[in-house]
Design an enzyme around this catalytic site. Structure first.
Site, mmCIF file in Angstrom:
data_model
loop_
_atom_site.group_PDB
_atom_site.id
_atom_site.type_symbol
_atom_site.label_atom_id
_atom_site.label_comp_id
_atom_site.label_asym_id
_atom_site.label_seq_id
_atom_site.Cartn_x
_atom_site.Cartn_y
_atom_site.Cartn_z
ATOM 1 N N PHE A 17 50.435 -23.019 -58.042
ATOM 2 C CA PHE A 17 49.730 -23.761 -59.155
ATOM 3 C C PHE A 17 49.053 -22.589 -59.918
ATOM 4 C CE2 PHE A 17 49.611 -27.352 -56.005
ATOM 5 C CZ PHE A 17 50.151 -28.193 -56.890
ATOM 6 N N CYS A 18 49.259 -22.616 -61.015
ATOM 7 C CA CYS A 18 48.574 -21.917 -62.125
ATOM 8 C C CYS A 18 47.542 -22.543 -63.086
ATOM 9 C CB CYS A 18 49.466 -21.143 -62.939
ATOM 10 S SG CYS A 18 50.522 -20.058 -62.180
ATOM 11 N N GLU B 251 41.241 -20.397 -64.334
ATOM 12 C CA GLU B 251 41.029 -19.064 -65.143
ATOM 13 C C GLU B 251 39.863 -18.455 -64.946
ATOM 14 O OE1 GLU B 251 41.724 -20.217 -69.476
ATOM 15 O OE2 GLU B 251 43.819 -20.883 -68.641
ATOM 16 N N ALA C 132 37.297 -20.946 -66.382
ATOM 17 C CA ALA C 132 37.709 -22.269 -66.205
ATOM 18 C C ALA C 132 38.102 -22.584 -64.771
ATOM 19 C CB ALA C 132 38.707 -22.861 -67.079
ATOM 20 N N ARG D 148 43.050 -31.137 -51.130
ATOM 21 C CA ARG D 148 41.850 -31.274 -50.353
ATOM 22 C C ARG D 148 42.082 -31.623 -48.811
ATOM 23 N NH1 ARG D 148 39.701 -33.936 -55.630
ATOM 24 N NH2 ARG D 148 39.023 -32.014 -56.566
ATOM 25 N N MET E 214 29.137 -15.637 -28.751
ATOM 26 C CA MET E 214 29.784 -14.606 -28.263
ATOM 27 C C MET E 214 29.047 -13.031 -28.294
ATOM 28 S SD MET E 214 33.947 -15.335 -29.052
ATOM 29 C CE MET E 214 34.324 -13.627 -28.239
ATOM 30 N N GLY F 44 27.648 -9.803 -29.782
ATOM 31 C CA GLY F 44 28.396 -8.651 -30.271
ATOM 32 C C GLY F 44 29.871 -8.463 -30.214
ATOM 33 N N GLU G 296 40.156 -25.617 -53.986
ATOM 34 C CA GLU G 296 40.473 -27.022 -53.887
ATOM 35 C C GLU G 296 39.359 -27.583 -54.332
ATOM 36 O OE1 GLU G 296 43.426 -27.989 -54.453
ATOM 37 O OE2 GLU G 296 44.778 -26.873 -53.473
#
Length: 385
Positions: free
Chosen positions: A125-126, A129, A132, A246, A341, A343, A366
């Site tokens: 998907f292009c 920008e 934008a 989504r 967990m 380190g 998305e």
């Protein structure tokens, strides 16, 4: 909706799980380190052969036609092993869906089978920008009509799978005289079309195995029949397809988070401090209880949105809710797993540090979490307007 998966959905889930554990998990760290791209492409072809590149695409175009719920559970299993592969699978599925939904019969027969059978390693998907992203209506890419051809000029940013995509879905302003968002048209542009340049890959925090590049269009000429859907209807198409995307990204985030917490759960059952397993401490137990509860809530939200989409019902609000909750919960889960967990989780000895980097972007692409809240509020108010 029925909470239990049907036989086909279970089969697809199990198939995805087996393939992910056998083929994807061993390669994930290599991809993250910046190598292994050839094997990634081979695995994408194998996934296509197994039917995972067209899960919600009709069989007449080469798809599996298993539906959106199957897509969601499959993506979750793939993401448990390799988020970089999962995002490629997600985007490629959606490219096939959008062409099936609004493309001409000629476009469907030309492109969808190549996406589903792996002839195209992926699709892209292009839309976004530099100026934008969250507001694509402000895009500057232009397409002007010259005879029977459209000439596209502009640069798209952060395009997933750009380096190996066989076809690009490209948005461009075709009528700059009308209000923002009203004069945008969607085009199908094939890889190798003169005037299309794939820019340098971005150096990313996570999901490094998935290439992300700018795509530059310089006097790129495409025929009039390259328009996808109706002229000047591109913005509506983008908003509709992002809603479906989504579900995919929420499912991907859920997979990463489940993998992270499963490692942490195993670790706390083995690690000893103060002469006892740390799983015996109430604080640790409550972290496990709260986090797994949130992940189960995420799964149910995603299943509901997927079911609504699959059955042709309105799902925009539910998809935004699922994406918002699942991705935020997944980020929190990965950090909780790191805390459990200590380190050890911060080192590359365990894949947890990679999961934590991989999951971060899910609250961004998305549509950011902030954009999801805008969408949810808009839909809630629309319901009583």
């Amino acid at each position: 909706m029925k909470l239990a998966l049907n036989d086909i959905q279970k089969q697809i889930q199990n198939s995805a799980k087996r393939f992910a554990e056998a083929e994807l998990a061993p390669l994930a760290a290599t991809l993250d380190a910046g190598t292994g791209r050839k094997t990634l492409l081979q695995n994408l072809k194998k996934l296509a052969d197994l039917g995972f590149m067209g899960l919600n695409v009709d069989t007449q175009y080469g798809g599996t036609q298993a539906g959106v719920v199957a897509f969601s559970v499959a993506l979750t299993e793939i993401a448990k092993a390799c988020a970089a592969t999962a995002v490629t699978v997600s985007v490629t599925n959606l490219i096939g869906e959008v062409i099936q939904s609004i493309g001409s019969e000629e476009q469907k027969n030309k492109y969808i089978p190549k996406l589903c059978n792996g002839e195209y390693a992926g699709g892209s998907f292009c839309l976004s920008e530099a100026g934008a992203g969250s507001d694509p209506s402000g895009m500057q890419t232009r397409a002007t009509l010259d005879g029977n051809q459209w000439v596209i000029n502009g640069t798209k940013m952060w395009i997933s799978s750009a380096e190996h995509a066989g076809v690009f879905v490209v948005w461009a302003v075709t009528d700059p005289t009308v209000a923002r968002g009203k004069g945008i048209t969607c085009f199908l542009v094939e890889r190798g079309t003169p005037g299309v340049t794939i820019g340098k890959a971005e150096n990313k925090m996570g999901q490094r195995g998935s290439c992300t590049n700018p795509v530059i269009f310089e006097d790129c000429r495409v025929p009039a029949n390259a328009i996808l859907g109706k002229p000047n209807d591109g913005f509506r198409i983008a908003m509709a397809e992002l809603a479906g995307g989504r579900i995919g990204i929420g499912s991907l985030a859920l997979g990463i988070a489940n993998a992270a917490m499963d490692i942490a759960r195993q670790y706390v059952c083995e690690r000893e401090q103060f002469d006892k397993k740390i799983s015996g401490f109430q604080g640790v137990q409550w972290m496990l209880a709260d986090t797994y509860t949130e992940l189960e809530a995420s799964r149910l939200l995603l299943m509901n949105a997927a079911y609504l989409k699959e059955t042709g019902q309105s799902f925009v609000k539910e998809a935004a809710m699922a994406k918002l909750f699942a991705t935020e919960a997944a980020n929190d889960a990965c950090y909780k797993a790191l805390q459990l967990m200590g380190g050890a989780g911060y080192t590359e000895e365990y894949p947890l540090e990679r999961f934590t980097r991989d999951v971060r972007v899910t609250t961004i692409y998305e549509g950011t979490s902030e954009v999801q809240r805008v969408i949810i509020a808009r839909e809630l108010l629309r319901e009583i307007a």
